[in-house]
Every structure is written in C-alpha cells, then in structure tokens.
Write a protein that holds these residues in place. Structure first.
Motif, PDB file in Angstrom:
ATOM      1  N   ILE A 137      44.689 -42.291 -35.185  1.00 11.90           N
ATOM      2  CA  ILE A 137      43.615 -42.977 -34.474  1.00 11.90           C
ATOM      3  C   ILE A 137      43.462 -42.342 -33.110  1.00 11.90           C
ATOM      4  O   ILE A 137      44.449 -42.189 -32.378  1.00 11.90           O
ATOM      5  CB  ILE A 137      43.886 -44.477 -34.323  1.00 11.90           C
ATOM      6  N   VAL A 138      42.238 -41.942 -32.760  1.00 11.85           N
ATOM      7  CA  VAL A 138      41.930 -41.379 -31.448  1.00 11.85           C
ATOM      8  C   VAL A 138      40.792 -42.220 -30.870  1.00 11.85           C
ATOM      9  O   VAL A 138      39.659 -42.163 -31.354  1.00 11.85           O
ATOM     10  CB  VAL A 138      41.498 -39.901 -31.533  1.00 11.85           C
ATOM     11  N   LEU A 139      41.077 -43.008 -29.835  1.00 12.41           N
ATOM     12  CA  LEU A 139      40.042 -43.882 -29.277  1.00 12.41           C
ATOM     13  C   LEU A 139      38.996 -43.097 -28.491  1.00 12.41           C
ATOM     14  O   LEU A 139      37.856 -43.540 -28.357  1.00 12.41           O
ATOM     15  CB  LEU A 139      40.681 -44.943 -28.371  1.00 12.41           C
ATOM     16  N   GLY A 140      39.367 -41.948 -27.958  1.00  8.55           N
ATOM     17  CA  GLY A 140      38.416 -41.101 -27.239  1.00  8.55           C
ATOM     18  C   GLY A 140      37.769 -40.117 -28.185  1.00  8.55           C
ATOM     19  O   GLY A 140      37.343 -40.461 -29.286  1.00  8.55           O
ATOM     20  N   GLY A 141      37.692 -38.873 -27.777  1.00 13.14           N
ATOM     21  CA  GLY A 141      37.088 -37.842 -28.605  1.00 13.14           C
ATOM     22  C   GLY A 141      38.074 -36.743 -28.938  1.00 13.14           C
ATOM     23  O   GLY A 141      39.108 -36.586 -28.287  1.00 13.14           O
ATOM     24  N   VAL A 142      37.748 -35.980 -29.970  1.00  7.89           N
ATOM     25  CA  VAL A 142      38.508 -34.781 -30.324  1.00  7.89           C
ATOM     26  C   VAL A 142      37.618 -33.591 -29.998  1.00  7.89           C
ATOM     27  O   VAL A 142      36.532 -33.438 -30.572  1.00  7.89           O
ATOM     28  CB  VAL A 142      38.896 -34.765 -31.808  1.00  7.89           C
ATOM     29  N   PHE A 143      38.075 -32.755 -29.065  1.00  4.14           N
ATOM     30  CA  PHE A 143      37.283 -31.619 -28.593  1.00  4.14           C
ATOM     31  C   PHE A 143      38.087 -30.348 -28.825  1.00  4.14           C
ATOM     32  O   PHE A 143      39.022 -30.042 -28.080  1.00  4.14           O
ATOM     33  CB  PHE A 143      36.931 -31.798 -27.120  1.00  4.14           C
ATOM     34  N   ALA A 144      37.735 -29.633 -29.889  1.00  6.29           N
ATOM     35  CA  ALA A 144      38.432 -28.407 -30.255  1.00  6.29           C
ATOM     36  C   ALA A 144      37.477 -27.225 -30.105  1.00  6.29           C
ATOM     37  O   ALA A 144      36.304 -27.322 -30.482  1.00  6.29           O
ATOM     38  CB  ALA A 144      38.950 -28.480 -31.693  1.00  6.29           C
ATOM     39  N   THR A 145      37.969 -26.138 -29.556  1.00  7.66           N
ATOM     40  CA  THR A 145      37.113 -24.965 -29.359  1.00  7.66           C
ATOM     41  C   THR A 145      37.035 -24.080 -30.600  1.00  7.66           C
ATOM     42  O   THR A 145      36.207 -23.161 -30.649  1.00  7.66           O
ATOM     43  CB  THR A 145      37.626 -24.122 -28.178  1.00  7.66           C
ATOM     44  N   LYS A 146      37.875 -24.336 -31.615  1.00  5.65           N
ATOM     45  CA  LYS A 146      37.833 -23.533 -32.838  1.00  5.65           C
ATOM     46  C   LYS A 146      37.684 -24.386 -34.089  1.00  5.65           C
ATOM     47  O   LYS A 146      36.681 -24.301 -34.783  1.00  5.65           O
ATOM     48  CB  LYS A 146      39.097 -22.660 -32.940  1.00  5.65           C
TER      49      LYS A 146
END
Length: 325
Positions: A137-146
C-alpha cells in the motif's frame, strides 16, 4: 532491552540486538563511511541512522528518525513482527524488503535507485528509477523514471515511463499516468477507489448508495495527454482517469466518504500530536486512526477480507433531476 546512550564504533560492523539506542548512528570521519549496520530484532533507534549497508534480520524494530544506506537497505524476507521507519528512508542503490511473513511500515517517503517491496505499507511516496511492488500500500504516489512492476497493490497514483500490473490493483486518486501504454498480465484488474466509501468500511458500516470502486479498462479508458514545458517542449503521456465515468460525483458528499481522513492520518503518521477516530452512526467511535490500524484496513481490502462494492452505473432520471436541479 539494554539502553545505549552513545554508539562507539570499533570495527567495520555495528551489531544491535535487544537495544534502545538514544543517540544517532552517524559516521564521525571518512573511515566510518564504509561501516555496516546489522540489526537482529527488539531494537529502537531514536536518532538518525547512516550505514554503508543496513541489514535487518528480525522484526520489532523501530527507527524514530531518518535512515540512509549508502549501498543497500535490506530486510530479510522471513522476518517475524514489524519494522517501523517513522521518517524518510533513502539509499544510493537499493531498498529491498520482499517480506513473506512480517511487515514493514514506512512512515514517510522512500527514495532509492531500485526499490523492491512486498507486504509493506508506505505513508508517503516512492521515488526511484525502478520499482517492484507486491501486496503493498502506497498512500502517496509511485514515481519511477524507468519501470514500475505492480502486483496486487493499492497506490495513491503513479507516473512512470513503463508500467506493468498483475493481480487486482487499486488507485486512491482519480488518475494515474504512464508514458508508454500500460501492460497487464492475464486476469489483471485495476480499480479506482476515489468514490468508494472507505470511511464506512473502516467503521464496519454499510456503504452509501452511489459510492464504490470503479473498474478501469486499461485498453479503452486511456487518454493521451500532452504536457507543455519550457521552450514549448512537449511530452505525451497516457492518463488512466475515471473522469469520464463519474456523472454521479455531484450526487455524492465527498466529505461524508471520509476518505481524506484515512489518507491524511496515514500520511502524517507520527507527526500527529493527537490520535483521532471516526464517529459511527450510533455515536460511538471507530478504531483509532493510527498507521497500524490504517495499514491493517487497506491490507484487508487487498486480501478480500473487506469487500468494496462497485459503483452502480444505473441512476434514475428522477434521482438525477432531484440532485442536479
């Protein structure tokens, strides 16, 4: 538990077991930058922590302040109990907590080149090049560059060049984004919970009518969005939004859903000086809005123990007229 007022480093590795560390664990000179930290359970560290590598072999570990690993932070997959990071966690290379039994709670942001998590709860966001999540669970965001690989997870949103999903996944906010079209393994599903009555479910009450999860068809609910930057530079991304499906949103009191209370209480975590509860219809109080209780609630949604109804697409003309006139 043995209380340590000060950590004195005499070799290339610090071992902690059954300790309360009142001080920070930080290098005092360049020679100490390569020293590793190994923890074997029943440990509380009140100060900030630095290690070339940090290895956690047992649960019931709490870090009160920020944690940084120069090479890798690793939690062994067979730990029992809970590992709780109350502040931000970062690593130059890898953060790996692919847990088969215990649980890790990250009370703030997670930042590393590679992030691999299973059975973890993240109050903040994840920033990385490559992210692999399973049953998280991730309440914020998932920010991946790849790349983002996500299996049976709940995230606030995500923005990544390439996304692959498997299992049943949920989004808490109205939209998520990928540069390339999202790919999904067979029998994968993606739902949006922005109009689900999470407050009622947390309290164990019946969900209101015209609320529920919304299924996203990753093939047909994709919208192309052009972002304009400096000097008219343009980036085209794929937006997976429920905006075209929520005519009923004007008929819902979003504050009554109380979703924001759950998300904000989970995101702020230990920064909240007072613990709050939700009020039930009979006037009694729900379970306290602690990180642990909120994590348990969302994990029950993932496991299917708590079922979220689907938002009905059937609204009578009379009802629509009554609410919109």
């Amino acid at each position: 538990m043995i209380e340590l007022e000060e950590i004195r480093i005499s070799d290339n590795e610090i071992h902690l077991k059954n300790n309360l560390v009142k001080s920070a664990i930080l290098p005092q000179n360049s020679k100490e930058l390569n020293r590793n930290l190994k923890i074997q359970g029943q440990v509380i560290v009140e100060g900030a922590v630095y290690g070339n590598s940090i290895d956690i072999g047992e649960g019931e570990v709490t870090f009160e302040s920020a944690v940084f690993a120069n090479s890798e932070l690793h939690i062994e997959n067979d730990i029992k109990g809970e590992v709780f990071f109350k502040k931000a966690v970062a690593s130059t290379d890898t953060i790996a907590a692919f847990l088969s039994s215990g649980r890790a709670i990250f009370g703030s942001d997670v930042n590393s080149k590679v992030v691999k998590l299973k059975n973890c709860f993240i109050s903040g966001s994840i920033f990385a090049q490559e992210v692999n999540l399973e049953n998280c669970i991730v309440l914020g965001g998932v920010f991946a560059t790849k790349q983002l690989n996500m299996t049976s997870c709940i995230t606030g949103t995500f923005h990544c060049p390439s996304v692959e999903i498997a299992g049943i996944n949920y989004i808490l906010y109205p939209a998520c984004f990928s540069v390339e079209p999202m790919s999904a393994l067979p029998k994968s599903e993606l739902y949006n919970l922005s109009l689900a009555h999470l407050g009622a479910l947390f309290k164990g009450e019946k969900e209101d009518a015209n609320t529920g999860k919304i299924k996203i068809d990753i093939e047909y609910d994709r919208q192309y969005t052009s972002l304009v930057g400096e000097e008219d530079s343009r980036t085209v991304i794929n937006s997976y939004s429920v905006s075209g499906k929520i005519l009923a949103t004007d008929m819902i009191d979003l504050d009554k859903l109380e979703n924001h209370f759950l998300i904000k209480a989970g995101a702020l975590g230990s920064q909240i000086l007072k613990v709050y509860s939700l009020t039930k219809e009979d006037g009694t109080k729900s379970d306290e809005l602690t990180i642990q209780n909120i994590a348990d609630f969302f994990f029950k949604i993932l496991s299917g123990e708590i079922s979220v109804q689907e938002l009905s697409g059937e609204i009578s003309y009379a009802e629509l007229k009554r609410n919109l006139m």
